[in-house]
Design an enzyme around this catalytic site. Structure first.
Site, PDB file in Angstrom:
ATOM      1  N   ARG A  48      43.848  36.658  48.236  1.00  0.00           N
ATOM      2  CA  ARG A  48      43.491  37.756  47.334  1.00  0.00           C
ATOM      3  C   ARG A  48      43.875  39.056  48.033  1.00  0.00           C
ATOM      4  O   ARG A  48      44.271  39.055  49.187  1.00  0.00           O
ATOM      5  CB  ARG A  48      42.012  37.716  46.882  1.00  0.00           C
ATOM      6  CG  ARG A  48      40.979  37.225  47.829  1.00  0.00           C
ATOM      7  CD  ARG A  48      40.780  38.039  49.053  1.00  0.00           C
ATOM      8  NE  ARG A  48      40.584  39.450  48.750  1.00  0.00           N
ATOM      9  CZ  ARG A  48      40.727  40.430  49.605  1.00  0.00           C
ATOM     10  NH1 ARG A  48      41.069  40.171  50.866  1.00  0.00           N
ATOM     11  NH2 ARG A  48      40.530  41.686  49.267  1.00  0.00           N
ATOM     12  N   GLY A  49      43.724  40.177  47.281  1.00  0.00           N
ATOM     13  CA  GLY A  49      44.209  41.452  47.814  1.00  0.00           C
ATOM     14  C   GLY A  49      45.613  41.669  47.258  1.00  0.00           C
ATOM     15  O   GLY A  49      46.444  40.754  47.288  1.00  0.00           O
ATOM     16  N   ARG A  91      46.670  36.236  37.990  1.00  0.00           N
ATOM     17  CA  ARG A  91      45.677  37.330  37.972  1.00  0.00           C
ATOM     18  C   ARG A  91      46.323  38.557  37.305  1.00  0.00           C
ATOM     19  O   ARG A  91      47.507  38.810  37.530  1.00  0.00           O
ATOM     20  CB  ARG A  91      45.180  37.685  39.392  1.00  0.00           C
ATOM     21  CG  ARG A  91      44.280  36.599  39.988  1.00  0.00           C
ATOM     22  CD  ARG A  91      43.592  37.067  41.253  1.00  0.00           C
ATOM     23  NE  ARG A  91      42.457  37.932  40.977  1.00  0.00           N
ATOM     24  CZ  ARG A  91      41.794  38.602  41.919  1.00  0.00           C
ATOM     25  NH1 ARG A  91      42.176  38.529  43.170  1.00  0.00           N
ATOM     26  NH2 ARG A  91      40.754  39.344  41.608  1.00  0.00           N
ATOM     27  N   ASP A 239      44.704  48.344  43.642  1.00  0.00           N
ATOM     28  CA  ASP A 239      45.365  47.196  43.014  1.00  0.00           C
ATOM     29  C   ASP A 239      46.458  47.620  42.049  1.00  0.00           C
ATOM     30  O   ASP A 239      47.420  46.890  41.818  1.00  0.00           O
ATOM     31  CB  ASP A 239      44.351  46.312  42.296  1.00  0.00           C
ATOM     32  CG  ASP A 239      43.512  45.563  43.304  1.00  0.00           C
ATOM     33  OD1 ASP A 239      42.520  46.133  43.785  1.00  0.00           O
ATOM     34  OD2 ASP A 239      43.904  44.432  43.658  1.00  0.00           O
TER      35      ASP A 239
HETATM   36  O1  MRU Z   1      39.673  40.670  43.876  1.00  0.00           O
HETATM   37  P1  MRU Z   1      40.393  41.004  45.135  1.00  0.00           P
HETATM   38  O2  MRU Z   1      39.692  40.581  46.371  1.00  0.00           O
HETATM   39  O3  MRU Z   1      41.829  40.535  45.077  1.00  0.00           O
HETATM   40  O4  MRU Z   1      40.447  42.600  45.146  1.00  0.00           O
HETATM   41  C1  MRU Z   1      41.047  43.249  46.221  1.00  0.00           C
HETATM   42  C2  MRU Z   1      40.894  44.717  46.187  1.00  0.00           C
HETATM   43  O5  MRU Z   1      40.347  45.284  45.266  1.00  0.00           O
HETATM   44  C3  MRU Z   1      41.543  45.479  47.313  1.00  0.00           C
HETATM   45  O6  MRU Z   1      40.826  46.644  47.583  1.00  0.00           O
HETATM   46  C4  MRU Z   1      42.972  45.853  46.904  1.00  0.00           C
HETATM   47  O7  MRU Z   1      43.686  44.720  46.513  1.00  0.00           O
HETATM   48  C5  MRU Z   1      43.698  46.542  47.964  1.00  0.00           C
HETATM   49  S1  MRU Z   1      44.268  45.408  49.161  1.00  0.00           S
HETATM   50  C6  MRU Z   1      45.217  46.139  50.318  1.00  0.00           C
END
Ligand code: MRU
Length: 349
Positions: A48-49, A91, A239
């Protein structure tokens, strides 16, 4: 310890990824050999991220080409289309996923007519490039961002925008890492980040690996900490950033930005250009993922709310650009982000 969120294993021809659902209790690497398996890993939050899921999707495409290299050209084309489709559905919010898929599509189109094993090899090189370029971008952002932080600072962050969320070094945590490397005395306040606990589970773990001082708070303590003068700056990742600088990030980010403005605390966003979606004029157009209600009723095996209670579980929220002190990118800092400034990052106005 260097965190390799994604690692290509040449011997097995598989992509290995840290199972981020298991941290910090267990450090497990899982390995994948098809687009369908990578898409499932993205959906289930093994990886994730925003930048990390972009990298994973690129490897998903490359793996599919390897898997299909001996089939007929018609079957290869059908299989590759299906792979792109499946990965695009994994996603919806982080634009890095779609950015990486577009780049892989362009690479595939440029290889039209070549033998499939050559196509597969070239797509794998493209995925390696996407991974390597992300680390370079994060280090550049780190250097730009570190210069914005005072010599001694207590910095609050939300969610996980670290090495685990990227190909390495991190975006928001990359800035913190670079500031520490530059000799600044940075301690970090981490919001636990309900409901999936990326702050408590992942950001705390990452900072502890490097002995960067870290204090964990629940999300509803952020305002109190600011009121007490315990926060010198806020830094988060993103994101998807619209053309006007509005941005989506983990649910709760908007709340932190409003609080930071109220208390006159600088609020920084660190994100690479691959997170900017110039096709969207404002944050209102960003698709927000709604996840399973079970994540709000409890966590893992533990449930604390009645099973039948109605739940909302938006995974992201949108923070308007006017609340952002500066956007830190690998091409420089926009303080504040504006339509013209963002266009200029891409070499147009
Ligand atoms: O749902 P996630 O864990 O994928 O969300 C991640 C985030 O909101 C992070 O802050 C974002 O992706 C920045 S990552 C460098």
């Amino acid at each position: 310890m260097t965190v390799h969120t994604l690692r290509w294993d040449e011997a097995s021809g598989r992509i290995e990824m840290i199972d981020q659902r298991a941290l910090p209790a267990r450090f497990d690497m899982l390995s994948y050999d098809s687009a369908a398996a990578v898409a499932a890993a993205i959906r289930s939050m093994v990886v994730r991220g925003a930048p990390a899921i972009g990298c994973a999707a690129a490897y998903g495409v490359a793996l599919e080409a390897r898997r299909l290299q001996q089939v007929s050209s018609a079957e290869f084309a059908r299989g590759m289309n299906a792979a792109f489709e499946l990965l695009a559905q994994s996603r919806p919010t982080a634009v890095n996923l779609f950015w990486a898929l577009e780049r892989m599509r362009a690479a595939l189109a440029a290889l039209q007519g070549q033998a499939q094993p050559l196509v597969a090899a070239a797509l794998l090189r493209e995925a390696h490039d996407i991974l390597a370029e992300d680390v370079v971008a994060n280090r550049a952002m780190g250097a730009y961002g570190a210069a914005l932080l005072p010599l001694t600072a207590q910095v609050l962050t939300h969610c996980n925008a670290g090495a685990l969320a990227t190909a390495g070094h991190g975006t928001a945590l990359g800035v913190i890492r670079s500031a520490v490397d530059a000799g600044k005395r940075i301690s970090v306040i981490v919001d636990e980040t309900r409901p999936f606990l990326q702050g408590a589970r992942l950001t705390v773990w990452e900072l502890q690996q490097e002995n960067i001082p870290v204090t964990l708070i629940t999300d509803n303590m952020a305002g109190h900490m600011m009121q007490q003068g315990a926060v010198d700056a806020v830094i988060v990742g993103a994101d998807r950033i619209a053309a006007n600088g509005d941005f989506a990030n983990k649910i709760g980010t908007y709340m932190v930005a409003v609080l930071a403005q109220r208390h006159g605390i600088p609020f920084y966003v660190a994100a690479p250009l691959s997170t900017i979606d110039r096709r969207l004029m404002s944050g209102k157009d960003i698709p927000i993922e709604e996840r399973n209600g079970a994540e709000v009723r409890g966590f893992a095996e533990q449930r604390w709310a009645p099973a039948d209670v109605a739940v909302r579980n938006p995974a992201f929220d949108v923070t308007p650009a006017e609340l952002v002190t500066a956007l830190i990118t690998e091409k420089g800092v926009l303080a504040p982000p504006t339509v013209a400034g963002i266009a200029a990052l891409f070499g147009s106005s």
